[in-house]
Design a protein around this motif. Structure first.
Motif, mmCIF file in Angstrom:
data_model
loop_
_atom_site.group_PDB
_atom_site.id
_atom_site.type_symbol
_atom_site.label_atom_id
_atom_site.label_comp_id
_atom_site.label_asym_id
_atom_site.label_seq_id
_atom_site.Cartn_x
_atom_site.Cartn_y
_atom_site.Cartn_z
ATOM 1 N N GLU A 88 4.238 1.753 36.122
ATOM 2 C CA GLU A 88 3.044 1.020 35.173
ATOM 3 C C GLU A 88 3.487 0.098 34.359
ATOM 4 O OE1 GLU A 88 2.157 4.566 32.289
ATOM 5 O OE2 GLU A 88 1.103 6.133 33.696
ATOM 6 N N GLN A 89 5.086 0.053 34.548
ATOM 7 C CA GLN A 89 5.754 -0.890 33.267
ATOM 8 C C GLN A 89 6.980 -1.444 34.587
ATOM 9 O OE1 GLN A 89 6.573 -0.157 29.532
ATOM 10 N NE2 GLN A 89 6.357 -1.985 28.598
ATOM 11 N N ARG B 104 7.071 5.538 32.830
ATOM 12 C CA ARG B 104 6.541 4.220 33.023
ATOM 13 C C ARG B 104 6.755 3.360 34.203
ATOM 14 N NH1 ARG B 104 5.125 1.536 27.302
ATOM 15 N NH2 ARG B 104 4.173 3.057 26.522
#
Length: 151
Positions: free
Chosen positions: A26-27, A21
């Motif tokens: 994404e994060q 991620r």
């Protein structure tokens, strides 16, 4: 209330998933690690699985942090220390002090758990502390058993 009661939706359940991620953008790193820790603490039966797979390499800092977290959690919870923690994350050549304040360096140097110190990461002794630790503890399991008697 058992740990299975808690729903984690889309939270990362493994360190490898955190790396995927973060690496894909994404994060944010800190949030992903905190969500992973909540999942780890509350799901005792899957703790070995949470640490088993080697995270993908991101950069020297993140790789060192993943290895330190994996080793520290394994040792703290009496799990087998994953082999990947020995050869992953050894590329950090400058010490990292959490918080960035000069006045904290001495405290962080002393408090930092061994798994972090040996990788030149200096964090507070409670860097991996989450409220979910209490819910996933043996005390919580005992409370659940006691509560079941009165149902």
């Amino acid at each position: 209330m058992s740990a299975d009661y808690f729903s984690f939706g889309n939270r990362p359940k493994t360190l490898s998933e955190v790396a995927l991620r973060v690496g894909a953008g994404e994060q944010e790193f800190g949030l992903a690690v905190r969500e992973f820790l909540d999942s780890f603490y509350l799901n005792q039966s899957s703790r070995n699985d949470a640490l088993r797979e080697r995270p993908r390499s991101i950069d020297a800092f993140h790789d060192a942090y993943f290895a330190a977290v994996g080793e520290h959690l394994a040792r703290t919870y009496g799990l087998e220390v994953p082999q990947w923690t020995e050869d992953h994350g050894n590329g950090l050549h400058e010490p990292y002090f959490a918080g960035g304040l000069e006045s904290l360096k001495a405290i962080l140097f002393v408090e930092s758990p061994l798994a972090f110190r040996r990788r030149l990461l200096f964090v507070s002794r409670n860097a991996l502390t989450r409220a979910s630790m209490l819910a996933g503890s043996e005390d919580a399991a005992a409370a659940d058993a006691a509560a079941a008697v009165f149902r």
